[in-house]
Design an enzyme around this catalytic site. Structure first.
Site, PDB file in Angstrom:
ATOM      1  N   CYS A   1      -1.909  -3.087 -17.694  1.00 23.58           N
ATOM      2  CA  CYS A   1      -2.659  -2.259 -16.741  1.00 23.58           C
ATOM      3  C   CYS A   1      -2.304  -2.558 -15.292  1.00 23.58           C
ATOM      4  CB  CYS A   1      -4.163  -2.424 -16.954  1.00 23.58           C
ATOM      5  SG  CYS A   1      -4.785  -4.078 -16.612  1.00 23.58           S
TER       6      CYS A   1
ATOM      7  N   HIS B   1       0.825  -1.203   0.000  1.00 24.57           N
ATOM      8  CA  HIS B   1       0.000   0.000   0.000  1.00 24.57           C
ATOM      9  C   HIS B   1       0.861   1.256   0.000  1.00 24.57           C
ATOM     10  CE1 HIS B   1      -4.129  -1.659   1.414  1.00 24.57           C
ATOM     11  NE2 HIS B   1      -4.110  -1.431   0.145  1.00 24.57           N
TER      12      HIS B   1
ATOM     13  N   GLU C   1      -4.184 -12.547 -16.695  1.00 21.73           N
ATOM     14  CA  GLU C   1      -3.710 -12.602 -15.308  1.00 21.73           C
ATOM     15  C   GLU C   1      -3.333 -14.027 -14.920  1.00 21.73           C
ATOM     16  OE1 GLU C   1      -6.701  -9.699 -13.069  1.00 21.73           O
ATOM     17  OE2 GLU C   1      -7.656 -10.939 -14.608  1.00 21.73           O
TER      18      GLU C   1
ATOM     19  N   ASP D   1      -1.583  -9.742 -10.745  1.00 22.14           N
ATOM     20  CA  ASP D   1      -2.062 -11.118 -10.616  1.00 22.14           C
ATOM     21  C   ASP D   1      -1.227 -12.090 -11.442  1.00 22.14           C
ATOM     22  OD1 ASP D   1      -4.131 -11.383  -8.738  1.00 22.14           O
ATOM     23  OD2 ASP D   1      -5.547 -10.399 -10.062  1.00 22.14           O
TER      24      ASP D   1
END
Length: 557
Positions: free
Chosen positions: A488, A190, A417, A441
């Site tokens: 992305c 994060h 992914e 992912d």
């Protein structure tokens, strides 16, 4: 002699200044008998929890973007009924409010860590919530960022989302944060994600920074992932030159993304709601490469109506009228269970009924979303592309693209992914109009390492040659079928890795808007042939660190 501390850089920025260390948290409360009765202690806890939740929600409102979602989730954690019951049970045993909060939160933290995945990552956020509640009970300031009265480089083990979200970055502020250095965390933590979103110069996972002391003057170089101590006058002057060059590049007129030879590489924005559209356009986004639609579903007990979805989608599409907007249909499951879709417990939800699998079981939800998107675009007039998450087979590709076209979507694609789709990319792209690679992912599934689990953080690196080879395979399939291949995931925001991705066949890159300037500058330094050469150097390495080093050497960094 100067010394260098290595970590993972976020972006291209450089900063220099004195260190200010994050204050250590207060010691844990002792397990002792309370002098108050349980009802009085319970009232104290309720007041403290309410105050902390209100403060977190206030910070969320001020922060916006991805930080808002994280902080609102923390506020919900503070008021979780399960935690309230656990605290009350300890108060009924005669414990103090401070110890009851500490012990109940610690027990809940251990439970979340055992679950792993997204919930395991939230365990760390619980520590911050507990510390804030206990500080309020003690009448002490909440743990947070220091205010030394001068600009500084913040050094910490890691930062709570509440702190990262509202770091003081104002150039006129006496307490401006020049850069951020953490000893823990990685490129998908994060802290890293929010630092990238806010354009903060940062190096994360720099374990050697634990030895830095308040007042030490350091150079933080995100491009090389290095923190330099005891720098010479020449090194300090070179840092000042690079800081000035980057400031000039940021101030230059925004141009479309392109390589040095003029090869166009559209630079797009990742958005979680329509609220970030104006800022993305201002920062030079040429469109949207990933619009996450989960925000419409996650706070609901039932699926939103076609009309409610249409209104929200139209707002975003109008902001990008005439431009490319790639929308990902609902990506629920695993860390995002929904009561109306897939809330049944699973042994391993990351490998269970998520993404397109869940939508296929509850097809009406998918039909409503595709219908709403088609209707919204009729009135907004963007270049709408729609893609499905977690595609693993050719059959799933045919299913989604056929349904999307039936319901009025002109351009339908898939997210890559899962390694299976990368390996079958040439067949998949015979049915899909485009592919978009979600590197977060794809990395975790390739390396069998949960991207939100700190214990395997060393494997959660999109620079790993195994991941790069899969991306190369998708890029080659796109070229063979004449289909675009976008990126992305967070990898697109890494300026040097962006060049490698283009060298592997990516035709567009999508990222947090704050990363656009650095990536645009980085691409402009190299030709298409350069990008292929740098990518090959990375592919020839044995591991992620070797790939990163080989690419830097090939790029002349």
């Amino acid at each position: 002699m100067s010394e260098s501390i290595s970590g993972v850089g976020i972006g291209l920025g450089t900063a220099r200044g004195p260190v200010a260390r994050m204050a250590e948290r207060a010691p844990a409360p002792k397990d002792e008998k309370s002098t108050r009765d349980a009802a009085e202690e319970a009232a104290r806890v309720r007041e403290a929890v309410a105050a902390v939740a209100a403060e977190l929600n206030s910070r969320a409102e001020a922060a916006g973007g991805a930080a808002r979602d994280v902080l609102e989730a923390q506020a919900m954690m503070a008021e979780d009924p399960t935690l309230e019951e656990a605290v009350q049970a300890r108060l009924d045993q005669g414990k103090t409010a401070e110890f009851a909060v500490h012990d109940a939160f610690a027990e809940f933290r251990a439970t979340l860590e055992a679950v792993g995945g997204y919930l395991g990552e939230r365990a760390a956020d619980l520590d911050d919530v507990a510390a804030r509640v206990i500080a309020h009970l003690r009448g002490e300031p909440a743990p947070g960022v220091p205010s030394p009265g001068h600009p500084f480089v913040l050094v910490a083990p890691d930062l709570a989302p509440a702190d990262t979200a509202l770091l003081d970055l104002d150039p006129a502020s006496p307490n401006r944060v020049l850069a951020l250095v953490t000893t823990d965390g990685g490129p998908t933590s994060h802290t890293a994600i929010l630092a990238r979103e806010k354009g903060i110069v940062a190096v994360v996972g720099a374990a050697g920074a634990a030895a830095l002391q308040d007042g030490d003057v350091v150079i933080v170089d995100a491009a090389s992932g290095a923190v330099t101590t005891h720098a010479s006058d020449e090194e300090l002057a070179d840092a000042d030159r690079r800081i000035a060059e980057r400031a000039a590049a940021e101030a230059a007129p925004v141009t479309p993304g392109a390589l040095a030879d003029g090869t166009a590489i559209p630079l797009l924005a990742n958005l979680g709601s329509s609220k970030g559209a104006a800022e993305a356009v201002e920062l030079g986004a040429e469109g949207v490469g990933l619009f996450r639609t989960e925000f419409l579903f996650l706070s609901s007990k039932e699926a939103p109506t076609v009309e409610a979805q249409r209104a929200e989608y139209a707002q975003l599409l109008r902001a990008f009228a005439g431009k490319k907007v790639v929308v990902r249909v609902l990506d629920a499951g695993a860390d995002k269970p929904l009561p109306f879709l897939n809330d049944a417990p699973e042994e391993n939800p990351a490998l269970g009924l998520r993404g397109i699998r869940a939508l296929r079981v509850s097809e009406q939800i998918l039909r409503d979303q595709l219908t709403a998107l088609a209707q919204a675009n009729e009135e907004a007039g963007a270049d709408l592309w729609v893609m499905a998450p977690m595609i693993a087979t050719v059959d799933e590709t045919r299913y989604f693209t056929s349904l999307a076209r039936e319901l009025g979507i002109r351009v339908a694609g898939v997210m890559v992914e899962v390694p299976a789709v990368a390996l079958l990319a040439e067949r998949v792209l015979k049915h899909a109009d485009f592919a978009s690679i979600g590197t977060n992912d794809l990395t975790q599934y390739t390396m069998a390492a949960d991207r939100l689990l700190g214990t395997v953080a060393n494997l959660q690196d999109p620079w790993h040659p195994a991941v790069l080879k899969l991306i190369e395979q998708v890029g080659a399939a796109g070229a063979a079928n004449g289909k675009p291949v976008g990126i992305c995931g967070e990898a697109a925001a890494d300026p040097l890795l962006a060049v490698v991705l283009v060298g592997l066949g990516a035709t567009s890159l999508s990222m947090a808007p704050a990363a656009l300037a650095d990536v645009r500058f980085s691409l402009g330094r190299f030709t298409a042939d350069d990008a292929k050469r740098i990518a090959q150097a990375a592919l020839d390495a044995d591991d992620a660190a070797g790939a990163r080093a080989a690419a830097r050497a090939a790029a002349g960094n």
